[in-house]
Design an enzyme around this catalytic site. Structure first.
Site, mmCIF file in Angstrom:
data_model
loop_
_atom_site.group_PDB
_atom_site.id
_atom_site.type_symbol
_atom_site.label_atom_id
_atom_site.label_comp_id
_atom_site.label_asym_id
_atom_site.label_seq_id
_atom_site.Cartn_x
_atom_site.Cartn_y
_atom_site.Cartn_z
ATOM 1 N N GLU A 14 69.067 11.753 -108.353
ATOM 2 C CA GLU A 14 70.396 11.163 -108.206
ATOM 3 C C GLU A 14 70.476 9.883 -109.012
ATOM 4 O O GLU A 14 69.645 8.996 -108.853
ATOM 5 C CB GLU A 14 70.677 10.844 -106.746
ATOM 6 C CG GLU A 14 72.020 10.204 -106.516
ATOM 7 C CD GLU A 14 72.290 9.910 -105.057
ATOM 8 O OE1 GLU A 14 72.994 8.931 -104.780
ATOM 9 O OE2 GLU A 14 71.802 10.657 -104.204
ATOM 10 N N ASN A 18 77.348 2.023 -110.724
ATOM 11 C CA ASN A 18 78.332 1.150 -110.098
ATOM 12 C C ASN A 18 79.350 0.772 -111.155
ATOM 13 O O ASN A 18 79.015 0.128 -112.139
ATOM 14 C CB ASN A 18 77.646 -0.088 -109.507
ATOM 15 C CG ASN A 18 76.671 0.285 -108.423
ATOM 16 O OD1 ASN A 18 75.464 0.273 -108.631
ATOM 17 N ND2 ASN A 18 77.186 0.647 -107.275
ATOM 18 N N ARG A 37 57.157 -5.719 -107.218
ATOM 19 C CA ARG A 37 57.070 -4.285 -107.456
ATOM 20 C C ARG A 37 57.667 -3.493 -106.309
ATOM 21 O O ARG A 37 57.571 -3.884 -105.166
ATOM 22 C CB ARG A 37 55.627 -3.870 -107.703
ATOM 23 C CG ARG A 37 55.132 -4.466 -109.005
ATOM 24 C CD ARG A 37 53.757 -4.064 -109.356
ATOM 25 N NE ARG A 37 53.417 -4.708 -110.613
ATOM 26 C CZ ARG A 37 53.103 -4.049 -111.709
ATOM 27 N NH1 ARG A 37 53.060 -2.754 -111.708
ATOM 28 N NH2 ARG A 37 52.818 -4.701 -112.805
ATOM 29 N N HIS A 41 58.035 5.276 -110.442
ATOM 30 C CA HIS A 41 58.450 6.175 -111.501
ATOM 31 C C HIS A 41 58.776 7.553 -110.945
ATOM 32 O O HIS A 41 58.441 7.863 -109.822
ATOM 33 C CB HIS A 41 57.357 6.316 -112.576
ATOM 34 C CG HIS A 41 56.070 6.880 -112.060
ATOM 35 N ND1 HIS A 41 55.030 6.083 -111.631
ATOM 36 C CD2 HIS A 41 55.641 8.165 -111.893
ATOM 37 C CE1 HIS A 41 54.025 6.852 -111.233
ATOM 38 N NE2 HIS A 41 54.369 8.130 -111.391
ATOM 39 N N GLU A 88 56.943 9.503 -115.791
ATOM 40 C CA GLU A 88 55.604 10.013 -116.094
ATOM 41 C C GLU A 88 55.716 11.463 -116.538
ATOM 42 O O GLU A 88 56.418 12.265 -115.934
ATOM 43 C CB GLU A 88 54.710 9.933 -114.861
ATOM 44 C CG GLU A 88 53.296 10.417 -115.123
ATOM 45 C CD GLU A 88 52.389 10.307 -113.915
ATOM 46 O OE1 GLU A 88 51.172 10.373 -114.101
ATOM 47 O OE2 GLU A 88 52.900 10.175 -112.774
#
Length: 167
Positions: A14, A18, A37, A41, A88
């Site tokens: 998804e 905005n 963090r 990914h 990745e």
């Protein structure tokens, strides 16, 4: 749309836009791979990681980590999407009966890519694993990388009778 998304037998990514942010020069988002963090990914399994990275690079996609071996995972690479999110790429044989996700010509990832994973950074793996277990998602594998000071926990919905490898 929600009915279609929820009826898919494979993961769906998804993307949220905005409205107005494309015109806001001060708009910024956090990709999760700088401090603090968070989200890490998404991942795709590809048939030939080297060909995929050549095609992506030729198309102007930023290669964050060139394809190559990583531990016992096999060959991996990281690319950046236009918003700076890490993707990745994992070089693995295709599933036994690959889904044909697009009847049109293959995209830059090659024929029949498979959306494989989303990685989230967690503070307390025991608490997080317990949370997902309550949702019916089971641990199917775990790896520790002491030299790099991180661990990976792999979770998935497992159908009754499916072999659990690496758990």
């Amino acid at each position: 749309m929600a009915e279609w998304v929820l009826s898919r037998p494979f993961p769906t990514l998804e993307l949220t836009h905005n409205w107005g942010t494309e015109k806001d020069e001060d708009f910024a988002h956090h990709n999760g791979n700088t401090d603090p963090r968070g989200f890490g990914h998404i991942g795709f399994v590809v048939e030939d990681i080297y060909k995929a990275c050549e095609a992506l690079e030729a198309a102007g996609v930023t290669i964050k980590r060139a394809p190559g071996p990583f531990q016992d995972v096999g060959s991996i690479a990281f690319i950046l999407d236009p918003d700076g999110y890490f993707i990745e790429l994992i070089n693995r044989p295709p599933p036994p009966a690959p889904l044909s996700l697009s009847p049109s010509a293959p995209g830059l990832l090659g024929p029949d890519p498979v959306f494989a994973q989303v990685m989230l950074r967690v503070r307390d793996p025991a608490a997080t694993v317990a949370f997902y277990a309550r949702l019916g998602i089971e641990v199917v594998g775990a790896l520790d990388f002491p030299e790099m000071e991180f661990s990976l926990h792999f979770l998935a919905f497992v159908r009754e009778g499916e072999a659990e490898e690496g758990a």
